[in-house]
Scaffold this motif. Structure first.
Motif, short mmCIF file in Angstrom:
data_model
loop_
_atom_site.label_atom_id
_atom_site.label_comp_id
_atom_site.label_asym_id
_atom_site.label_seq_id
_atom_site.Cartn_x
_atom_site.Cartn_y
_atom_site.Cartn_z
N PRO A 152 1.44 -10.59 13.20
CA PRO A 152 1.14 -9.17 13.01
C PRO A 152 1.94 -8.59 11.85
N VAL A 153 1.30 -7.80 11.03
CA VAL A 153 1.99 -7.22 9.87
C VAL A 153 1.66 -5.73 9.74
N VAL A 154 2.53 -5.02 9.06
CA VAL A 154 2.29 -3.61 8.72
C VAL A 154 1.54 -3.55 7.39
N TYR A 155 1.92 -4.46 6.49
CA TYR A 155 1.30 -4.52 5.16
C TYR A 155 0.62 -5.87 4.98
N GLY A 156 -0.58 -5.85 4.45
CA GLY A 156 -1.33 -7.09 4.28
C GLY A 156 -1.45 -7.47 2.81
N ALA A 157 -0.95 -8.67 2.47
CA ALA A 157 -1.02 -9.12 1.08
C ALA A 157 -2.38 -9.78 0.81
N SER A 158 -2.93 -9.50 -0.35
CA SER A 158 -4.16 -10.16 -0.80
C SER A 158 -3.81 -11.06 -1.98
N TRP A 159 -4.06 -12.36 -1.81
CA TRP A 159 -3.71 -13.31 -2.87
C TRP A 159 -4.87 -13.53 -3.82
N HIS A 160 -5.46 -12.41 -4.19
CA HIS A 160 -6.50 -12.38 -5.20
C HIS A 160 -5.91 -11.69 -6.41
N TYR A 161 -6.44 -12.02 -7.57
CA TYR A 161 -5.91 -11.41 -8.78
C TYR A 161 -6.78 -10.27 -9.23
N LYS A 162 -6.21 -9.06 -9.22
CA LYS A 162 -6.93 -7.89 -9.70
C LYS A 162 -5.98 -7.04 -10.52
N ASN A 163 -6.54 -6.29 -11.48
CA ASN A 163 -5.68 -5.34 -12.18
C ASN A 163 -5.36 -4.20 -11.22
N TRP A 164 -4.43 -3.35 -11.62
CA TRP A 164 -3.91 -2.35 -10.68
C TRP A 164 -5.02 -1.45 -10.15
N THR A 165 -5.88 -0.97 -11.04
CA THR A 165 -6.95 -0.05 -10.65
C THR A 165 -7.89 -0.73 -9.65
N ALA A 166 -8.24 -1.97 -9.94
CA ALA A 166 -9.15 -2.71 -9.07
C ALA A 166 -8.48 -3.02 -7.72
N ALA A 167 -7.16 -3.24 -7.75
CA ALA A 167 -6.41 -3.49 -6.51
C ALA A 167 -6.42 -2.24 -5.62
N VAL A 168 -6.18 -1.08 -6.22
CA VAL A 168 -6.21 0.19 -5.47
C VAL A 168 -7.59 0.34 -4.83
N GLN A 169 -8.64 0.06 -5.61
CA GLN A 169 -10.01 0.22 -5.14
C GLN A 169 -10.33 -0.78 -4.03
N ASP A 170 -9.82 -2.02 -4.15
CA ASP A 170 -10.14 -3.02 -3.14
C ASP A 170 -9.57 -2.64 -1.78
N CYS A 171 -8.36 -2.06 -1.78
CA CYS A 171 -7.79 -1.58 -0.50
C CYS A 171 -8.72 -0.51 0.09
N LEU A 172 -9.19 0.42 -0.75
CA LEU A 172 -10.11 1.47 -0.27
C LEU A 172 -11.39 0.86 0.27
N ASP A 173 -11.91 -0.13 -0.46
CA ASP A 173 -13.15 -0.79 -0.02
C ASP A 173 -12.98 -1.46 1.34
N LYS A 174 -11.76 -1.86 1.66
CA LYS A 174 -11.50 -2.48 2.96
C LYS A 174 -11.20 -1.43 4.02
N GLY A 175 -11.31 -0.14 3.65
CA GLY A 175 -11.01 0.94 4.58
C GLY A 175 -9.52 1.16 4.73
N LEU A 176 -8.74 0.67 3.77
CA LEU A 176 -7.27 0.76 3.84
C LEU A 176 -6.78 1.56 2.64
N GLU A 177 -5.48 1.65 2.48
CA GLU A 177 -4.94 2.20 1.24
C GLU A 177 -3.89 1.23 0.71
N ILE A 178 -3.65 1.30 -0.60
CA ILE A 178 -2.68 0.39 -1.19
C ILE A 178 -1.28 0.73 -0.67
N ALA A 179 -0.44 -0.30 -0.51
CA ALA A 179 0.89 -0.12 0.07
C ALA A 179 1.77 0.76 -0.82
N LEU A 180 2.51 1.65 -0.19
CA LEU A 180 3.54 2.41 -0.89
C LEU A 180 4.61 2.82 0.10
N PRO A 181 5.71 2.08 0.16
CA PRO A 181 6.77 2.41 1.13
C PRO A 181 7.39 3.76 0.81
#
Ligand code: NAG
Ligand code: NAG
Ligand code: CA
Length: 277
Positions: A134-163
């Motif tokens: 079980p985790v609080v933050y989920g890592a994706s071992w895919h390579y995306k630029n920052w903008t695409a990474a932010v969008q991919d979290c949204l596409d998964k119904g999540l938000e990008i990590a920010l402690p």
């Protein structure tokens, strides 16, 4: 010389092996996709096929272990064929999660084409699978630029990590390491030491902001002092002005948990915030 001999041999054996003309000596009939998502235990079967243009069909074979950057020659897999080769694994194991290439080669003309295929398991970022726990933050071992990474979290119904505190940053680092150690995609595809998180200073230089809420980090980060690495953020310009832009987005180092500002167009793995358990 060897190539010539091979041509002569082929010419004698098969009647013809035309001299190279402007036309490519083969045509690809079945090109594998650049990424194949497969579950462990499933069957993998990928066809790569080509036929010769007015000449014998080219040799087709597969190569494994070429790294995620596709910069190693890799090891040739035993199956190869004339005109067609199938990458086949009855029951996929973690060791089969890898970068492959299908090589199509005409020995007479020297024409050669390589098609890269990454075989990955589904991210399942926030699920307790692959021994990640079980985790609080989920890592994706895919390579995306920052903008695409932010969008991919949204596409998964999540938000990008920010402690929002050093404690949360420590949890983020621990979750990244857990995933790095056991997620089948991580070992093959995580050559990068940095993962994207949701902080940027695109609007005003030096004013680090949450991409999720657009709040200033200085206003909500608990200890008031963000976990930047030594000398960061330095807003460094690209080498030799190769990248005209500044460093306006942040990543976390998977060794130290420290942050660094970097270039938005870099492709990196990234981390999303999982829904509360
Ligand atoms: C893959 O290549 C690396 C070298 O980069 C080597 O150390 C490793 O043993 C190879 N793995 C397999 C399964 O052949
Ligand atoms: C980021 O990646 C997306 C999708 O590949 C692309 O459309 C976009 O132009 C890239 N942005 C930057 C800044 O490289
Ligand atoms: Ca920097």
């Amino acid at each position: 010389m060897l190539k010539f001999l091979f041509c002569v041999a082929a010419l004698l054996a098969l009647g013809y092996c035309k001299a190279k003309n402007t036309k490519k000596s083969f045509e690809i009939l079945r090109a594998p996709p650049s990424e194949i998502v497969v579950e462990l235990g499933e069957t993998l079967s990928v066809v790569c096929a080509a036929h010769g243009n007015d000449m014998i069909d080219p040799v087709v074979y597969w190569v494994k272990n070429i790294t995620a950057k596709h910069d190693r020659p890799g090891e040739r897999i035993r199956v190869s064929g004339i005109g067609k080769s199938i990458l086949y694994v009855e029951k996929v194991e973690a060791k089969d999660i890898d970068s492959y290439k299908c090589v199509i080669e005409d020995k007479c003309t020297g024409d050669k084409e390589e098609i890269w295929v990454d075989v990955v398991v589904p991210d399942r970022t926030c699920e307790d699978v692959y021994g990640v726990g079980p985790v609080v933050y989920g890592a994706s071992w895919h390579y995306k630029n920052w903008t695409a990474a932010v969008q991919d979290c949204l596409d998964k119904g999540l938000e990008i990590a920010l402690p929002s505190s050093d404690e949360e940053n420590a949890v983020l680092l621990a979750n990244i390491l857990k995933s790095y150690d056991s997620h089948p995609n991580a070992q093959k595809f995580a050559h990068e030491n940095w993962l994207w998180i949701g902080a940027h200073d695109m609007n005003h230089e030096g004013q680090w902001t949450s991409v999720v809420t657009e709040e200033l980090l200085a206003d909500f980060y608990a200890e008031g002092k963000l976990p930047w690495g030594k000398g960061q953020p330095d807003n460094r310009l690209g080498p030799n002005d190769k990248f005209p832009e500044d460093q306006d987005v942040a990543g976390i180092h998977r060794g130290s948990g420290k942050w660094d500002d970097s270039f938005e167009h870099y492709n990196r793995p990234y981390v999303c915030l999982c829904p509360p358990q």
